[in-house]
Scaffold this active site. Structure first.
Site, PDB file in Angstrom:
ATOM      1  N   LEU A   1      30.790  33.067  36.713  1.00 18.70           N
ATOM      2  CA  LEU A   1      31.631  34.237  36.956  1.00 18.70           C
ATOM      3  C   LEU A   1      32.460  34.637  35.728  1.00 18.70           C
ATOM      4  CD1 LEU A   1      32.372  36.133  39.299  1.00 18.70           C
ATOM      5  CD2 LEU A   1      34.299  34.622  39.807  1.00 18.70           C
ATOM      6  N   ASP A   2      32.270  35.872  35.316  1.00 15.27           N
ATOM      7  CA  ASP A   2      33.039  36.452  34.202  1.00 15.27           C
ATOM      8  C   ASP A   2      32.853  35.696  32.887  1.00 15.27           C
ATOM      9  OD1 ASP A   2      35.661  36.895  36.617  1.00 15.27           O
ATOM     10  OD2 ASP A   2      34.036  38.259  36.072  1.00 15.27           O
TER      11      ASP A   2
END
Ligand SMILES: Nc1nc2c(c(=O)[nH]1)N[C@@H](CN(C=O)c1ccc(C(=O)N[C@@H](CCC(=O)O)C(=O)O)cc1)CN2
Length: 285
Positions: free
Chosen positions: A228-229
């Protein structure tokens, strides 16, 4: 035969002679090179190149000449038509500022993408898509319900296939994509994260930033990966703030920064200006 604008992008292990061989293969077919950029990464030893050119030669002839160079230098390469907008799906949830910006730029002819549909897990932004005459597909996802998320992702992949989408843009789409979906969309799904990564990953970054007392907020457009990210960063932008800004004001101030950042990333991707160098990008702007 008519001249067509094309873009060749490539990466390979760096060594002498690559530019000479590539440009020679194009000039041998009377291609007129209009733009050429290259970069050799001293850390990874990866060589990246982007060549824009006009040619009357057929796609087959160009590919045949380039295959010889590709074999000699172990190229990972892509030859694209520069006058064909990239079929694209835009995903969103309830925040409409990035979607609105993309749709306006698309309508204005400023983004070399062909937005085939807007896909959302909510219905709030259906009127916005309708205003721009873009099909809106509601694909509900119940947070925390694995079956619902799996069905939603299966529907998304159907839409990607139906529309021949080569790019998926997450314009503040607030669902975490599964590892399998990230693999399916590897290198062709762009997310806008509303912080200057690597600071403030995950949910509510402006509230995290406000609590930290930051003097700068930012936005980051990156490729989507299972982490994530953490995907390769394509573009970032920052904005100065001070102690007077509440968390809500940071959210408001950040919206234009997010929209501009995402639009540049989408344009550069569609123009074949972004190459992957491990978990980093090389952007031939
Ligand atoms: N696999 C990936 N999926 C997504 C990425 C990514 O980099 N890899 N970026 C996010 C965008 N994002 C922040 O920019 C983000 C979105 C959603 C969440 C989150 O915790 N979502 C919850 C549901 C929240 C809700 O229902 O409102 C969840 O999915 O369970 C964190 C960060 C897009 N996806």
């Amino acid at each position: 035969m008519s001249t067509r604008p094309r873009v060749l992008t490539l990466s390979c292990p760096d060594r002498p002679g690559i530019v000479h061989a590539v440009t020679g293969a194009l000039v041998a077919l009377d291609a007129n090179i209009t733009e050429s950029q290259q970069y050799g990464d001293p850390d990874t030893g990866l060589f990246c190149m982007r060549v824009a050119f006009d040619a009357t030669a057929s796609e087959e002839a160009l590919r045949a000449n380039l295959e010889v160079v590709a074999h000699r230098f172990d190229l990972d390469w892509k030859l694209s038509a520069a006058d064909e907008p990239v079929p694209t799906l835009v995903m969103c949830s309830k925040q409409g500022h990035c979607l609105n910006d993309l749709l306006f730029r698309h309508r204005s002819g400023h983004l070399p993408v062909d937005i085939r549909a807007v896909v959302s897990n909510h219905t709030d932004l259906q009127p916005l898509a309708q205003f721009y005459g873009i099909p809106f597909v509601h694909v509900p996802v119940v947070t925390g319900d694995a079956a619902s998320k799996a069905a939603g992702e299966a529907r998304l992949l159907e839409l990607v296939a139906e529309h021949g989408a080569e790019l998926v843009v997450l314009a503040r789409y607030m669902q975490v994509l599964s590892d399998d979906l990230c693999r399916s969309l590897s290198g062709r799904a762009i997310n806008i994260h509303h912080s200057f990564l690597p600071s403030f990953k995950g949910a509510r970054p402006y509230h995290q930033a406000h609590a930290r007392g930051v003097k700068i907020i930012g936005a980051t457009a990156h490729y989507v990966t299972a982490d994530l990210d953490e995907g390769p960063i394509i573009e970032q932008e920052i904005e100065r703030v001070d102690h007077r800004a509440t968390a809500s004001e940071l959210v408001r101030l950040g919206q234009d920064v997010e929209a501009r950042t995402l639009a540049r990333a989408v344009r550069w991707h569609a123009e074949q200006r972004v190459l992957l160098d491990g978990n980093r990008t090389v952007v031939f702007r």
